[in-house]
Motif scaffolding. Structure first.
Motif, PDB file in Angstrom:
ATOM      1  N   ILE A   4      -7.981  -8.398 -13.084  1.00  0.00           N
ATOM      2  CA  ILE A   4      -7.999  -7.440 -11.982  1.00  0.00           C
ATOM      3  C   ILE A   4      -9.179  -7.820 -11.100  1.00  0.00           C
ATOM      4  O   ILE A   4     -10.267  -8.101 -11.591  1.00  0.00           O
ATOM      5  CB  ILE A   4      -8.211  -5.994 -12.510  1.00  0.00           C
ATOM      6  CG1 ILE A   4      -7.172  -5.609 -13.547  1.00  0.00           C
ATOM      7  CG2 ILE A   4      -8.286  -5.005 -11.367  1.00  0.00           C
ATOM      8  CD1 ILE A   4      -5.785  -5.434 -13.039  1.00  0.00           C
ATOM      9  N   ASP A   5      -8.983  -7.780  -9.771  1.00  0.00           N
ATOM     10  CA  ASP A   5     -10.074  -8.142  -8.862  1.00  0.00           C
ATOM     11  C   ASP A   5     -10.023  -7.255  -7.624  1.00  0.00           C
ATOM     12  O   ASP A   5      -8.974  -6.716  -7.265  1.00  0.00           O
ATOM     13  CB  ASP A   5      -9.945  -9.615  -8.468  1.00  0.00           C
ATOM     14  CG  ASP A   5     -11.216 -10.186  -7.862  1.00  0.00           C
ATOM     15  OD1 ASP A   5     -12.288  -9.561  -7.992  1.00  0.00           O
ATOM     16  OD2 ASP A   5     -11.135 -11.259  -7.249  1.00  0.00           O
ATOM     17  N   ASP A   6     -11.159  -7.143  -6.952  1.00  0.00           N
ATOM     18  CA  ASP A   6     -11.304  -6.453  -5.667  1.00  0.00           C
ATOM     19  C   ASP A   6     -10.757  -5.028  -5.730  1.00  0.00           C
ATOM     20  O   ASP A   6     -10.014  -4.586  -4.866  1.00  0.00           O
ATOM     21  CB  ASP A   6     -10.633  -7.257  -4.556  1.00  0.00           C
ATOM     22  CG  ASP A   6     -11.159  -6.878  -3.181  1.00  0.00           C
ATOM     23  OD1 ASP A   6     -12.230  -6.240  -3.094  1.00  0.00           O
ATOM     24  OD2 ASP A   6     -10.480  -7.200  -2.184  1.00  0.00           O
ATOM     25  N   PHE A   7     -11.167  -4.293  -6.748  1.00  0.00           N
ATOM     26  CA  PHE A   7     -10.770  -2.911  -6.986  1.00  0.00           C
ATOM     27  C   PHE A   7     -11.432  -2.017  -5.939  1.00  0.00           C
ATOM     28  O   PHE A   7     -12.644  -2.074  -5.748  1.00  0.00           O
ATOM     29  CB  PHE A   7     -11.234  -2.553  -8.401  1.00  0.00           C
ATOM     30  CG  PHE A   7     -11.179  -1.104  -8.754  1.00  0.00           C
ATOM     31  CD1 PHE A   7     -10.091  -0.602  -9.419  1.00  0.00           C
ATOM     32  CD2 PHE A   7     -12.224  -0.245  -8.443  1.00  0.00           C
ATOM     33  CE1 PHE A   7     -10.042   0.732  -9.785  1.00  0.00           C
ATOM     34  CE2 PHE A   7     -12.188   1.086  -8.793  1.00  0.00           C
ATOM     35  CZ  PHE A   7     -11.087   1.578  -9.463  1.00  0.00           C
ATOM     36  N   GLN A   8     -10.627  -1.173  -5.250  1.00  0.00           N
ATOM     37  CA  GLN A   8     -11.142  -0.273  -4.222  1.00  0.00           C
ATOM     38  C   GLN A   8     -10.409   1.058  -4.233  1.00  0.00           C
ATOM     39  O   GLN A   8      -9.202   1.089  -4.504  1.00  0.00           O
ATOM     40  CB  GLN A   8     -10.947  -0.860  -2.826  1.00  0.00           C
ATOM     41  CG  GLN A   8     -11.498  -2.229  -2.591  1.00  0.00           C
ATOM     42  CD  GLN A   8     -11.067  -2.731  -1.228  1.00  0.00           C
ATOM     43  OE1 GLN A   8     -11.384  -2.127  -0.205  1.00  0.00           O
ATOM     44  NE2 GLN A   8     -10.308  -3.803  -1.210  1.00  0.00           N
ATOM     45  N   ILE A   9     -11.108   2.127  -3.922  1.00  0.00           N
ATOM     46  CA  ILE A   9     -10.476   3.407  -3.610  1.00  0.00           C
ATOM     47  C   ILE A   9     -10.833   3.693  -2.165  1.00  0.00           C
ATOM     48  O   ILE A   9     -12.010   3.880  -1.826  1.00  0.00           O
ATOM     49  CB  ILE A   9     -10.956   4.521  -4.556  1.00  0.00           C
ATOM     50  CG1 ILE A   9     -10.556   4.195  -5.999  1.00  0.00           C
ATOM     51  CG2 ILE A   9     -10.365   5.866  -4.111  1.00  0.00           C
ATOM     52  CD1 ILE A   9     -11.081   5.151  -7.034  1.00  0.00           C
ATOM     53  N   VAL A  10      -9.818   3.652  -1.301  1.00  0.00           N
ATOM     54  CA  VAL A  10     -10.030   3.689   0.147  1.00  0.00           C
ATOM     55  C   VAL A  10      -8.981   4.560   0.814  1.00  0.00           C
ATOM     56  O   VAL A  10      -8.052   5.055   0.165  1.00  0.00           O
ATOM     57  CB  VAL A  10      -9.969   2.259   0.737  1.00  0.00           C
ATOM     58  CG1 VAL A  10     -11.087   1.382   0.210  1.00  0.00           C
ATOM     59  CG2 VAL A  10      -8.615   1.619   0.475  1.00  0.00           C
ATOM     60  N   GLU A  11      -9.109   4.702   2.139  1.00  0.00           N
ATOM     61  CA  GLU A  11      -8.091   5.361   2.939  1.00  0.00           C
ATOM     62  C   GLU A  11      -6.838   4.495   2.894  1.00  0.00           C
ATOM     63  O   GLU A  11      -6.885   3.307   3.200  1.00  0.00           O
ATOM     64  CB  GLU A  11      -8.587   5.530   4.374  1.00  0.00           C
ATOM     65  CG  GLU A  11      -7.710   6.403   5.232  1.00  0.00           C
ATOM     66  CD  GLU A  11      -7.723   7.854   4.795  1.00  0.00           C
ATOM     67  OE1 GLU A  11      -6.634   8.450   4.787  1.00  0.00           O
ATOM     68  OE2 GLU A  11      -8.790   8.396   4.444  1.00  0.00           O
ATOM     69  N   GLY A  12      -5.727   5.079   2.479  1.00  0.00           N
ATOM     70  CA  GLY A  12      -4.495   4.322   2.307  1.00  0.00           C
ATOM     71  C   GLY A  12      -3.659   4.241   3.563  1.00  0.00           C
ATOM     72  O   GLY A  12      -4.005   4.824   4.596  1.00  0.00           O
ATOM     73  N   PRO A  13      -2.542   3.543   3.460  1.00  0.00           N
ATOM     74  CA  PRO A  13      -1.637   3.431   4.608  1.00  0.00           C
ATOM     75  C   PRO A  13      -0.977   4.781   4.910  1.00  0.00           C
ATOM     76  O   PRO A  13      -0.893   5.648   4.040  1.00  0.00           O
ATOM     77  CB  PRO A  13      -0.603   2.407   4.135  1.00  0.00           C
ATOM     78  CG  PRO A  13      -0.636   2.464   2.650  1.00  0.00           C
ATOM     79  CD  PRO A  13      -2.042   2.829   2.289  1.00  0.00           C
ATOM     80  N   ALA A  14      -0.503   4.937   6.107  1.00  0.00           N
ATOM     81  CA  ALA A  14       0.143   6.191   6.511  1.00  0.00           C
ATOM     82  C   ALA A  14       1.406   6.463   5.700  1.00  0.00           C
ATOM     83  O   ALA A  14       1.758   7.609   5.441  1.00  0.00           O
ATOM     84  CB  ALA A  14       0.470   6.151   8.003  1.00  0.00           C
ATOM     85  N   CYS A  15       2.079   5.390   5.286  1.00  0.00           N
ATOM     86  CA  CYS A  15       3.311   5.528   4.513  1.00  0.00           C
ATOM     87  C   CYS A  15       3.253   4.576   3.325  1.00  0.00           C
ATOM     88  O   CYS A  15       3.086   3.376   3.503  1.00  0.00           O
ATOM     89  CB  CYS A  15       4.510   5.200   5.392  1.00  0.00           C
ATOM     90  SG  CYS A  15       6.072   5.357   4.557  1.00  0.00           S
ATOM     91  N   PHE A  16       3.385   5.101   2.117  1.00  0.00           N
ATOM     92  CA  PHE A  16       3.324   4.255   0.937  1.00  0.00           C
ATOM     93  C   PHE A  16       4.664   3.625   0.691  1.00  0.00           C
ATOM     94  O   PHE A  16       5.629   4.016   0.414  1.00  0.00           O
ATOM     95  CB  PHE A  16       2.857   5.051  -0.283  1.00  0.00           C
ATOM     96  CG  PHE A  16       1.370   5.233  -0.299  1.00  0.00           C
ATOM     97  CD1 PHE A  16       0.552   4.266  -0.817  1.00  0.00           C
ATOM     98  CD2 PHE A  16       0.790   6.366   0.239  1.00  0.00           C
ATOM     99  CE1 PHE A  16      -0.832   4.423  -0.834  1.00  0.00           C
ATOM    100  CE2 PHE A  16      -0.576   6.542   0.227  1.00  0.00           C
ATOM    101  CZ  PHE A  16      -1.391   5.573  -0.304  1.00  0.00           C
TER     102      PHE A  16
END
Length: 106
Positions: A94-106
């Motif tokens: 697993i790499d570059d793990f982030q919790i961020v603002e997601g896309p408008a539509c999943f």
């Protein structure tokens, strides 16, 4: 592997984003789980079974997981739980793990 607690209240559309590379015949499963109660209960938000790359040089795969069911959490934690199907022939990365603002539509 378990993350520290994260306050996701500033995010309108929270998402977990990471890159993965699962290569090897002894990979049984990788589960992605989330808790908001300090680890008393965990909810599986994604699961991967067996190898997904067929070569060690195959490209990595980006995953974007919707965390909207946990919006407003002040102590969200994510864990990756791996299970082996045997001994020594499986590499799960697993790499570059982030919790961020997601896309408008999943």
């Amino acid at each position: 592997m378990t993350s520290p607690q994260v306050d996701i209240t500033p995010l309108n559309n929270p998402a977990l984003i990471f890159w993965r590379h699962f290569y090897g015949g002894q990979i049984d499963s990788i589960r992605v789980e989330v808790t908001t109660d300090g680890g008393l209960t965990w909810t599986q938000v994604a699961g991967y079974f067996g190898q997904t790359q067929t070569s060690s040089t195959d490209p990595w795969i980006q995953e974007v997981i919707d965390l909207n069911p946990f919006a407003g959490a002040t102590g969200l934690q994510v864990r990756f739980r791996a299970t082996s199907a045997g001994c020594c022939s499986g590499d799960a990365a697993i790499d570059d793990f982030q919790i961020v603002e997601g896309p408008a539509c999943f």
